[in-house]
Design an enzyme around this catalytic site. Structure first.
Site, short mmCIF file in Angstrom:
data_model
loop_
_atom_site.label_atom_id
_atom_site.label_comp_id
_atom_site.label_asym_id
_atom_site.label_seq_id
_atom_site.Cartn_x
_atom_site.Cartn_y
_atom_site.Cartn_z
N SER A 19 0.83 -1.21 0.00
CA SER A 19 0.00 0.00 0.00
C SER A 19 0.87 1.25 0.00
CB SER A 19 -0.90 0.02 1.24
OG SER A 19 -1.75 -1.11 1.24
N ARG A 42 1.07 7.78 6.03
CA ARG A 42 0.17 6.95 6.84
C ARG A 42 -1.23 7.56 6.90
NH1 ARG A 42 0.52 2.42 9.54
NH2 ARG A 42 2.74 2.37 9.10
N HIS A 45 -2.77 6.53 3.77
CA HIS A 45 -3.04 5.09 3.89
C HIS A 45 -4.33 4.84 4.66
CE1 HIS A 45 -2.32 1.20 6.14
NE2 HIS A 45 -2.16 0.80 4.89
#
Lengths: 214, 214
Positions: A19, A42, A45
């Site tokens: 990812s 993040r 994500h």
């Protein structure tokens, strides 16, 4: 309907890695500060929302100061149980820290009522008594940011970091801009976007950069 | 730095109302199904992301069937503690329901290891044994959706509703499309976006439409 499912065969541990590779590809050549980059990625994500590449702003040195606070065992204060649930507690405890949320406490409810304020604001006042470095991770309540601002302006609070990422349509943009006027290190999602998930993702990114997941 | 903060004076109870008014204004003349509308608006409220106006898709009658399940006291099964934390438990309990998440259970960890699968998938298998109507609210793990798909295809599971809103970059789009091939009522956030916060917002919107907050 077929019984068996044909998803890509990816081991659970590999999914996050892949990812982040996809996110890096899509970001392309945008230059990011090396300590801010894992935090921004993040958040993308956790949201699949590349707007955070633009929205997420850091005061000078905020990422490094955040890491210093974490390794000193900083307490992380959230304004929702949801953000608290999303933070990797094992990683926090590795450094001797803890995560707290006072929103549902009976004394917070009572003092909010007595002061005619929100439970979020009252929970920040309770958190001001915490000993040692504290990181405030606010993903929901602009009134929590306003309470932090007031205590900072009065000189009664010096947090190690404010993560100011409430989401919403009323007072959210303004409350984030307030935090950016202080001299406290901050990570803020400018504009309307954010949330408890974003607050938790930022905390986890900082924890992992400190080696909290190894 | 001034000590006092000048945010709009809005009572806490009014903030949500005003937020929904702003969302309605910005949506403008888009025609929405009256039972789907509060769900779509609450997801936008929780994310400040108007993409959900396009992304959120409902199988025919899903919103109404969801409400029927809620008032029968359906169990809500989540794939994260974060989604569980975000669901209004008082509202669920008003109808005799409960919210469960088996992700951290020791037997789930053991069976995931034994079967070479994810804890999310194993937790769905455990949840298949729940008596009575069940709503699966999946905001994180595509493998949870794949496990649900397989049990539905095998004829071993008939959930009342699947909320399929994992967020991410690997297998997420495909897993959501799989759920849309079943004959089970669904609410799915097509594409990469979603999250535990979105899953919780959808559950709360359905609960509130049933009168769970009055």
């Amino acid at each position: 309907m077929e019984n068996k499912v044909k998803l890509q065969q990816v081991l659970p541990d590999e999914i996050e890695k892949r990812s982040f590779e996809i996110i890096s590809q899509e970001i392309g050549n945008v230059k990011l500060d090396p300590l801010e980059e894992p935090i921004i990625k993040r958040v993308i994500h956790t949201s699949a929302d590349f707007d955070y590449l633009e929205n997420l702003v850091f005061s000078p040195g905020a990422a490094e100061l955040a890491m210093e606070a974490v390794v000193k065992g900083a307490t992380i204060v959230t304004d929702t149980n949801m953000a608290m649930a999303g933070i990797n507690k094992k990683a926090v405890e590795k450094f001797g820290g803890r995560v707290v949320c006072f929103m549902a406490d009976e004394d917070v409810r009572a003092s909010a009522k007595a002061d005619g304020t929100t439970r979020a604001a009252a929970s920040m006042k309770k958190a001001a008594a915490i000993e040692g470095p504290a990181i405030f991770a606010i993903g929901n309540a602009p009134t929590a940011l306003a309470a932090l601002y007031e205590m900072i302006a009065e000189g009664t609070l010096r947090p190690a970091l404010i993560i100011g990422v409430p989401v919403g349509f009323v007072n959210v943009v303004e409350a984030k801009e307030l935090i950016m006027k202080t001299d406290i290190p901050y990570i803020v999602a400018r504009g309307r976007k954010g949330g408890s998930n974003v607050a938790a993702a930022i905390c986890n990114a900082i924890l992992y950069q400190c080696g909290g997941r190894e």
